[in-house]
Design a protein around this motif. Structure first.
Motif, mmCIF file in Angstrom:
data_model
loop_
_atom_site.group_PDB
_atom_site.id
_atom_site.type_symbol
_atom_site.label_atom_id
_atom_site.label_comp_id
_atom_site.label_asym_id
_atom_site.label_seq_id
_atom_site.Cartn_x
_atom_site.Cartn_y
_atom_site.Cartn_z
ATOM 1 N N THR A 22 0.854 -1.189 0.000
ATOM 2 C CA THR A 22 0.000 0.000 0.000
ATOM 3 C C THR A 22 0.888 1.236 0.000
ATOM 4 O O THR A 22 1.955 1.254 0.599
ATOM 5 C CB THR A 22 -0.942 -0.019 1.221
ATOM 6 O OG1 THR A 22 -1.946 -1.005 0.972
ATOM 7 C CG2 THR A 22 -1.605 1.323 1.473
ATOM 8 N N CYS A 40 -3.251 -0.908 -1.814
ATOM 9 C CA CYS A 40 -4.090 0.289 -1.910
ATOM 10 C C CYS A 40 -3.236 1.490 -2.292
ATOM 11 O O CYS A 40 -2.022 1.495 -2.102
ATOM 12 C CB CYS A 40 -4.792 0.559 -0.581
ATOM 13 S SG CYS A 40 -6.031 -0.667 -0.156
ATOM 14 N N ARG A 57 -6.617 -3.397 -2.844
ATOM 15 C CA ARG A 57 -6.579 -2.749 -4.163
ATOM 16 C C ARG A 57 -7.583 -1.598 -4.286
ATOM 17 O O ARG A 57 -8.144 -1.347 -5.342
ATOM 18 C CB ARG A 57 -6.776 -3.767 -5.283
ATOM 19 C CG ARG A 57 -5.680 -4.834 -5.334
ATOM 20 C CD ARG A 57 -5.996 -5.960 -6.294
ATOM 21 N NE ARG A 57 -7.278 -6.579 -6.036
ATOM 22 C CZ ARG A 57 -7.522 -7.472 -5.075
ATOM 23 N NH1 ARG A 57 -6.560 -7.855 -4.262
ATOM 24 N NH2 ARG A 57 -8.741 -7.966 -4.903
ATOM 25 N N VAL A 58 -7.794 -0.878 -3.209
ATOM 26 C CA VAL A 58 -8.687 0.285 -3.214
ATOM 27 C C VAL A 58 -7.879 1.521 -3.614
ATOM 28 O O VAL A 58 -6.782 1.734 -3.111
ATOM 29 C CB VAL A 58 -9.349 0.488 -1.838
ATOM 30 C CG1 VAL A 58 -10.148 1.786 -1.788
ATOM 31 C CG2 VAL A 58 -10.233 -0.706 -1.502
ATOM 32 N N THR A 59 -8.431 2.296 -4.536
ATOM 33 C CA THR A 59 -7.823 3.560 -4.934
ATOM 34 C C THR A 59 -8.583 4.692 -4.261
ATOM 35 O O THR A 59 -9.799 4.818 -4.429
ATOM 36 C CB THR A 59 -7.864 3.742 -6.460
ATOM 37 O OG1 THR A 59 -7.082 2.705 -7.064
ATOM 38 C CG2 THR A 59 -7.319 5.101 -6.876
#
Length: 186
Positions: A22, A40, A57-59
């Motif tokens: 991240t 992320c 995998r959050v943007t």
């Protein structure tokens, strides 16, 4: 590839629960108690409050505000200046604990366009897509494309992000069917 969390010298990551790979960029702030998944991307000036939970995998684009009680699934895209709320009736002189705040859920694969405002107590379904500037005041079904203030369903979108035709078929070849208020892959 290194599994370590990367924090820009001008970023601040105070959480002990941040997944590998991240990245936290300049002037972003992740508070203690926040849970951030692997891979992320927390961009400049973003704020992730303690009690918020972000999947893998959050943007989180620039200037996004993710407050206590917000939970996202995996592969969620939060466009620039997305704002979540967690109190329907805030007053500066009324101090509330976490139990008085309303939670919000953003299911896996959903996209919130730039400037989207999400009123607390709502669920945004998997692969839903909110247009830039949408104000979400109620639940959004899976695969719904919503726009406006208040946001209303204006169509349906595929997992790939393309609009679906009237038969719920995408140019990429995926086909969907109505399940409850939302869509599911056939």
């Amino acid at each position: 590839m290194s599994d370590e969390v990367k924090v820009h010298p001008l970023g601040l990551c105070e959480s002990d629960t941040v997944g590998p790979r991240t990245r936290v960029w300049a002037w972003a702030h992740v508070l203690p108690g926040a849970v951030v998944g692997a891979d992320c991307n927390i961009c400049d000036h973003a704020f992730v409050e303690g009690g918020a939970v972000l999947g893998d995998r959050v943007t989180v684009k620039n200037a996004v505000l993710v407050f206590d009680g917000v939970t996202t699934g995996d592969d969620v895209f939060l466009g620039p200046n997305v704002v979540f709320t967690n109190d329907l009736r805030p007053r500066a002189h009324v101090k509330k604990g976490p139990e008085a705040l309303l939670s919000t859920r953003v299911e896996s694969g959903a996209t919130l366009g730039a400037g989207t405002v999400v009123v607390c107590g709502t669920t945004i379904g998997a692969f839903a897509f909110a247009a830039a500037g949408a104000v979400i005041t109620k639940d959004v079904p899976a695969h719904a494309f919503v726009a406006g203030n208040p946001a209303k369903v204006r169509g349906w979108v595929c997992e790939c992000g393309e609009r679906l035709d009237e038969l719920f078929t995408c140019v990429c070849g995926l086909k969907y069917e109505q399940v409850g208020e939302g869509l599911a892959r056939r």
